[in-house]
Design a protein around this motif. Structure first.
Motif: not given
Length: 135
Positions: A17-25
Motif C-alpha cells: 500500500a505504501a508503494r502504491a502512494g499515499h491516497g491510493a485506493r
C-alpha cells in the motif's frame, strides 16, 4: 521472538500500500494479487488494519482501502500491534494480568518492562516508508 505469519503478511500488505502512494485506493483483490497472499487472508488482515485505524475503507465503485497516514508516519510497531495486540514479551508486562506461580518472589519481573519497552521502541523506530523503500 518471532512474528506470526499474519503479522508478517500485514507488514507485506502495508508495504504494498505504501508503494502504491499515499491516497491510493486499493482493493483486497489487487493487494492479494500483488503480494501473493491469499485473498481471504488479505481481507481478514485489511479488516484488522482498518479497525486499528491504519486503513480507511470505502464501499462501492470508487471504494477500496486507503492508508490513513503517510508511510513515514506508520511504524512497524503500529502494524504488529494491529494484528497481534499490544507488544508484550511476557505476561508480566500486561496490565492487570496474573503473571505466573513465581510472581510473588520473581526478581526478574521488574526488568521485563525495560526489555519490553526497548523492543517496542525499536519497532516504533522503523517506519513503513523505510520498510517499503518509499521516501
Amino acid at each position: 521472538m518471532r512474528l506470526s505469519n499474519l503479522a508478517d503478511y500485514a507488514v507485506v500488505i502495508m508495504s504494498a500500500a505504501a508503494r502504491a502512494g499515499h491516497g491510493a485506493r486499493l482493493s483486497a483483490t489487487v493487494l492479494a494479487e500483488e503480494t501473493g497472499i491469499p485473498l481471504p487472508t488479505t481481507q481478514k488482515l485489511l479488516g484488522k488494519l482498518a479497525a486499528a485505524g491504519l486503513f480507511r475503507s470505502a464501499r462501492g465503485g470508487g471504494g477500496g482501502f486507503v492508508l490513513t497516514r503517510g508511510p513515514g508516519e506508520i511504524s512497524l510497531a503500529d502494524v504488529v500491534e494491529a494484528v497481534e495486540g499490544p507488544i508484550a514479551m511476557t505476561t508480566c508486562v500486561d496490565e492487570g494480568r496474573q503473571c505466573c506461580a513465581l510472581e510473588e518472589a520473581c526478581q526478574v519481573r521488574p526488568q521485563w518492562s525495560v526489555v519490553n519497552n526497548a523492543i517496542r521502541g525499536a519497532l516504533s523506530g522503523v517506519s513503513l516508508a523505510s520498510l517499503s523503500g518509499v521516501h
